[in-house]
Design a protein around this motif. Sequence first.
Motif, PDB file in Angstrom:
ATOM      1  N   SER A  92     -15.009 -45.379  65.114  1.00  0.00           N
ATOM      2  CA  SER A  92     -15.585 -46.519  66.113  1.00  0.00           C
ATOM      3  C   SER A  92     -15.346 -46.591  67.388  1.00  0.00           C
ATOM      4  O   SER A  92     -15.645 -47.300  68.142  1.00  0.00           O
ATOM      5  CB  SER A  92     -15.604 -47.999  65.492  1.00  0.00           C
ATOM      6  OG  SER A  92     -14.312 -48.219  65.261  1.00  0.00           O
ATOM      7  N   ALA A  93     -14.214 -45.531  67.740  1.00  0.00           N
ATOM      8  CA  ALA A  93     -13.735 -45.635  69.238  1.00  0.00           C
ATOM      9  C   ALA A  93     -14.978 -45.530  70.197  1.00  0.00           C
ATOM     10  O   ALA A  93     -15.589 -44.686  70.392  1.00  0.00           O
ATOM     11  CB  ALA A  93     -12.626 -44.707  69.348  1.00  0.00           C
ATOM     12  N   ALA A  94     -14.793 -46.440  71.364  1.00  0.00           N
ATOM     13  CA  ALA A  94     -15.731 -46.149  72.555  1.00  0.00           C
ATOM     14  C   ALA A  94     -14.975 -45.402  73.415  1.00  0.00           C
ATOM     15  O   ALA A  94     -15.534 -44.761  74.287  1.00  0.00           O
ATOM     16  CB  ALA A  94     -15.990 -47.533  73.040  1.00  0.00           C
ATOM     17  N   ALA A  95     -13.696 -45.331  73.523  1.00  0.00           N
ATOM     18  CA  ALA A  95     -12.624 -44.626  74.497  1.00  0.00           C
ATOM     19  C   ALA A  95     -12.869 -42.867  74.213  1.00  0.00           C
ATOM     20  O   ALA A  95     -13.077 -42.819  72.866  1.00  0.00           O
ATOM     21  CB  ALA A  95     -11.428 -45.416  74.547  1.00  0.00           C
ATOM     22  N   ARG A  96     -12.461 -42.335  75.026  1.00  0.00           N
ATOM     23  CA  ARG A  96     -12.319 -40.943  74.900  1.00  0.00           C
ATOM     24  C   ARG A  96     -10.559 -40.906  74.512  1.00  0.00           C
ATOM     25  O   ARG A  96      -9.735 -41.288  75.274  1.00  0.00           O
ATOM     26  CB  ARG A  96     -12.594 -40.054  76.173  1.00  0.00           C
ATOM     27  CG  ARG A  96     -12.512 -38.631  75.620  1.00  0.00           C
ATOM     28  CD  ARG A  96     -13.097 -37.650  76.966  1.00  0.00           C
ATOM     29  NE  ARG A  96     -13.098 -36.124  76.497  1.00  0.00           N
ATOM     30  CZ  ARG A  96     -13.413 -35.347  77.318  1.00  0.00           C
ATOM     31  NH1 ARG A  96     -13.865 -35.590  78.630  1.00  0.00           N
ATOM     32  NH2 ARG A  96     -13.194 -34.049  76.883  1.00  0.00           N
ATOM     33  N   ILE A  97     -10.338 -40.350  73.284  1.00  0.00           N
ATOM     34  CA  ILE A  97      -9.158 -40.310  72.788  1.00  0.00           C
ATOM     35  C   ILE A  97      -8.422 -39.042  72.756  1.00  0.00           C
ATOM     36  O   ILE A  97      -8.954 -37.885  72.324  1.00  0.00           O
ATOM     37  CB  ILE A  97      -8.917 -40.859  71.275  1.00  0.00           C
ATOM     38  CG1 ILE A  97      -9.333 -42.260  71.373  1.00  0.00           C
ATOM     39  CG2 ILE A  97      -7.391 -40.519  70.867  1.00  0.00           C
ATOM     40  CD1 ILE A  97      -9.310 -42.819  70.127  1.00  0.00           C
ATOM     41  N   HIS A  98      -7.462 -38.613  73.607  1.00  0.00           N
ATOM     42  CA  HIS A  98      -6.604 -37.419  73.886  1.00  0.00           C
ATOM     43  C   HIS A  98      -5.906 -36.960  72.702  1.00  0.00           C
ATOM     44  O   HIS A  98      -5.177 -37.815  72.017  1.00  0.00           O
ATOM     45  CB  HIS A  98      -5.782 -37.570  75.059  1.00  0.00           C
ATOM     46  CG  HIS A  98      -5.041 -36.314  75.381  1.00  0.00           C
ATOM     47  ND1 HIS A  98      -3.783 -36.032  75.009  1.00  0.00           N
ATOM     48  CD2 HIS A  98      -5.190 -35.109  76.338  1.00  0.00           C
ATOM     49  CE1 HIS A  98      -3.543 -34.827  75.260  1.00  0.00           C
ATOM     50  NE2 HIS A  98      -4.109 -34.173  76.046  1.00  0.00           N
ATOM     51  N   VAL A  99      -6.275 -35.908  72.146  1.00  0.00           N
ATOM     52  CA  VAL A  99      -5.447 -35.083  71.153  1.00  0.00           C
ATOM     53  C   VAL A  99      -5.068 -33.766  71.652  1.00  0.00           C
ATOM     54  O   VAL A  99      -6.123 -32.760  72.007  1.00  0.00           O
ATOM     55  CB  VAL A  99      -6.400 -34.883  69.979  1.00  0.00           C
ATOM     56  CG1 VAL A  99      -6.026 -34.384  68.761  1.00  0.00           C
ATOM     57  CG2 VAL A  99      -7.191 -36.141  69.518  1.00  0.00           C
ATOM     58  N   PRO A 100      -3.888 -33.626  71.696  1.00  0.00           N
ATOM     59  CA  PRO A 100      -3.176 -32.323  72.251  1.00  0.00           C
ATOM     60  C   PRO A 100      -3.442 -31.062  71.419  1.00  0.00           C
ATOM     61  O   PRO A 100      -3.429 -31.320  70.059  1.00  0.00           O
ATOM     62  CB  PRO A 100      -1.896 -32.572  72.521  1.00  0.00           C
ATOM     63  CG  PRO A 100      -1.529 -33.734  71.398  1.00  0.00           C
ATOM     64  CD  PRO A 100      -2.828 -34.606  71.362  1.00  0.00           C
TER      65      PRO A 100
END
Length: 408
Positions: free
Chosen positions: A265-273
Motif C-alpha cells: 500500500s506504500a505511496a512513497a518510492r521505497i529504495h531497494v538496493p
Amino acid sequence: MTVNASAQVTAAQDAPRSLLDRRIASGERWIFSAGFNVASGMRDTSRIDTELADIARLAGAGARVAVLSHQGRHKDGSAQHLGDVAAYLSGRLGKNVGYVPENTTDAAIEHSRALAPGDVALFGNTRHHPGEEANDPTLAARFAHLGDAVAVGGFSKAHREHASNTGLLKYLPGWAAHSLLVEIERLSPWSGADPSVPSLAVLGGVKPEKTLIGLRSFSRTYDVVVPGGVALNHVLRAQGHQVGDSELGEQPERCAKATDEILRSAAARIHVPSRVVIARRSGDSFTDPREIRIADGVPLGFAIVDFHLETWLLDLMREFGSHGCRAVMAGTPSLYLRGFRHASAQLLNWASAPRIKAILLGGDTVSELPFDGPTSTGGGSALYYLGEADLPILRALRENSATSWTEI
C-alpha cells in the motif's frame, strides 16, 4: 494524595497544560516522570540533560521533587539501578540528589513525604516492575503516592503507555514539562505530508519500531523512503531475497507481516538496493566483507552490513539538493561504528547540504553519526509523532487537563 473527582473529559483536542504556566508553591509534592533511559557507563547523557531545566525550576521554586525513570527492560534483566544517574544529577543541578532504590514500598513513600522544600530524589528504576510496561493501574496508583501532581518529561518515552507515564495521569493532575513541548515543536516541520516540498526518510538500526512505525508512516507521507538496518532486511525478505544471518531484530514475524502490508500500500518510492555489502557473522563480530548482488542471495553465516545507493536515488538526491528537501534520518542505515560506512556517509553528506532541511532521530543515531544540524533523542516517540501528529502522552495529558481534580 490528590483524588480524581471526575472522569468526564471534554475538549480532548486542546493543547496539554504546560509546566511553565503553572505557579509552583514552596512545599508542593511533585513527581517528575523522566526519560533517563541512558546506556550503562553514562557515555551519552543527552536524555538527562534535556530535562535538567524543568527539574531545576521545580526545585528552585521550593517543590519537593520525586523523580521516576525507567532504564533497560524487565523481561531481559537489563534494568539497572540508577545510582549513577542520581550522582550525575547532583553534579549538574549543583545540589545533592538522593537515590532511593525503591519506588512503591511504604519506606519509599515515606521518603518522598520527608523531602524538604527544594529537595530532589531519584527513585528506583520503574522497569524493575513487570507491570510497568503493561501499564498496570495498581502499579501506577502506587507510584502516585510519591507526589500530589506530576510533571511529564521524557519525550523519548512519549509513545509508551506505561504505568509511570500515561498511567500516573489517571491518578494525579499533570502538566507537560517544557522539555517535552520543545521536542514536539522541534519536530513539527517534519510531521505529516507536505506536497509543497520533496521529502526523503532514511531508516536504520535494529529496533522493530523502525519497521512497525517508521516504515509504515513514512511510506504514506513522504516521497522517498530509504530503509537500512533491520527495516531493509525485512523489505528484502518480503521481496523474496535470501538475507542469510542478517539482523532481523525483535518481533521478526510481526515485522515481516507488517512489511508485506506496507509494501502493498506504500505511496512513497521505497529504495531497494541491488548491491549490498555482506560480512561473515560470528556473534557481534563481522569479518571477511564482500560486495554481492542481492539477487544472488546472502549465504548463511553472512549478514548485510552496508549497501549501495541506486542510480535513480542518487539522481533524485541531487535534484532535491538543488531545489530543497526535508529529510529525516531515523537510525544508522549501515553498521557505521563497525567501519561499514558507505551508505551512511553518502546519505549523511547529502543531508548536511545547505538546501536540505534534515533532522536526525534517536539517541543511538545522534551519538553514532557526526551531524551539526537538528536532532531529537526520541527515536520511537519521534517516529510516532511524525506519522500520527499526536502521541499517547499528549492524549493522556489532554484528558487529564479536562478532568476535575481537587487542589493540591
